[in-house]
Design an enzyme around this catalytic site. Sequence first.
Site, PDB file in Angstrom:
ATOM      1  CG  ASP A 286      -1.764   1.135   1.053  1.00 48.41           C
ATOM      2  OD1 ASP A 286      -2.623   1.339   0.057  1.00 48.41           O
ATOM      3  OD2 ASP A 286      -2.195   1.953   2.007  1.00 48.41           O
TER       4      ASP A 286
ATOM      5  CD  GLU B 275      -2.006   6.201   2.683  1.00 48.77           C
ATOM      6  OE1 GLU B 275      -2.655   6.980   2.061  1.00 48.77           O
ATOM      7  OE2 GLU B 275      -2.567   4.988   3.226  1.00 48.77           O
TER       8      GLU B 275
ATOM      9  CG  HIS C 211      -2.073  10.834   4.082  1.00 47.89           C
ATOM     10  ND1 HIS C 211      -1.510  11.602   4.281  1.00 47.89           N
ATOM     11  CD2 HIS C 211      -2.148  10.775   2.449  1.00 47.89           C
ATOM     12  CE1 HIS C 211      -1.105  12.472   3.575  1.00 47.89           C
ATOM     13  NE2 HIS C 211      -1.498  11.980   2.465  1.00 47.89           N
TER      14      HIS C 211
ATOM     15  CG  HIS D 298      -6.450   5.692   4.449  1.00 45.57           C
ATOM     16  ND1 HIS D 298      -6.969   4.591   3.524  1.00 45.57           N
ATOM     17  CD2 HIS D 298      -7.730   6.009   4.737  1.00 45.57           C
ATOM     18  CE1 HIS D 298      -8.016   4.656   3.239  1.00 45.57           C
ATOM     19  NE2 HIS D 298      -8.739   5.313   4.014  1.00 45.57           N
TER      20      HIS D 298
ATOM     21  CG  ASP E 134      -4.250   0.952   5.110  1.00 40.04           C
ATOM     22  OD1 ASP E 134      -4.973   0.960   6.127  1.00 40.04           O
ATOM     23  OD2 ASP E 134      -4.714   2.077   4.415  1.00 40.04           O
TER      24      ASP E 134
END
Length: 243
Positions: free
Chosen positions: A7, A9, A57, A152, A157
């Site tokens: 994942d 960001e 986030h 997040h 995640d």
Amino acid sequence: MRQIFLDTETTGLEHKLGHRVIEIGCVEMVNRRLTNHHFHHYLNPDRDIDAGALAVHGISLEFLQDKPRFAEIAEEFLDFVRGAELIIHNASFDIGFLNAELALLDMAPIETICHGVLDSLRLAKELHPGKKNNLNVLCERYGIDNSKRTLHGALLDAEILAEVYVAMTRGQESLIMEIDQDKASAQETILSPLPQGMHEEIRHAHTVLRATGQELAEHDQLLASIQKESKGKCLWLADTAPA
């Protein structure tokens, strides 16, 4: 079978507009078991972060000022994912951003060094058509604890995605897993008695595989999930209930 749950960001939604990756989180799974090996870095994007992305986030530009640039961790990242199957929720988003970062360094797309990319969002949509399939919804659907997910975060995640993926693909183990010879100590040989009247010294050996503690725990978790989905009508639990 080595799989990497990944994942990211970012500073915004469009890498084509110059937005950058600010966090990468990866966890490793081998033969459907997490190995506790992971890759995680926050990254200095050398640009502002959109307010909408910050609200998702919570990673501020001030926090990232002393963090490495993507160029500084690129080789380490590629070494970690090399040869593995990548599993990503909404894969086109993360792959697009990662390839944009690699292109800035004149490096080949990430797909060229990985065994493949599986989009877990697409898989979820095939399993649950017409329903919401974001990570929070999937956690609720499969009884996975995501209470720590207030914002997040790439590593968290990725860890949650690994649990969701195992739950979504439960039942496929028999297609992809082989008996681990290292578990021979968990096997017992039972000798069948000879029928009366037979004098041949013959014994038929049967191998019994005892479930491990982890496998029993996973079985209980599966039954709890079925019990929840069926609103208390899990037949297996009914069969084992005390009279």
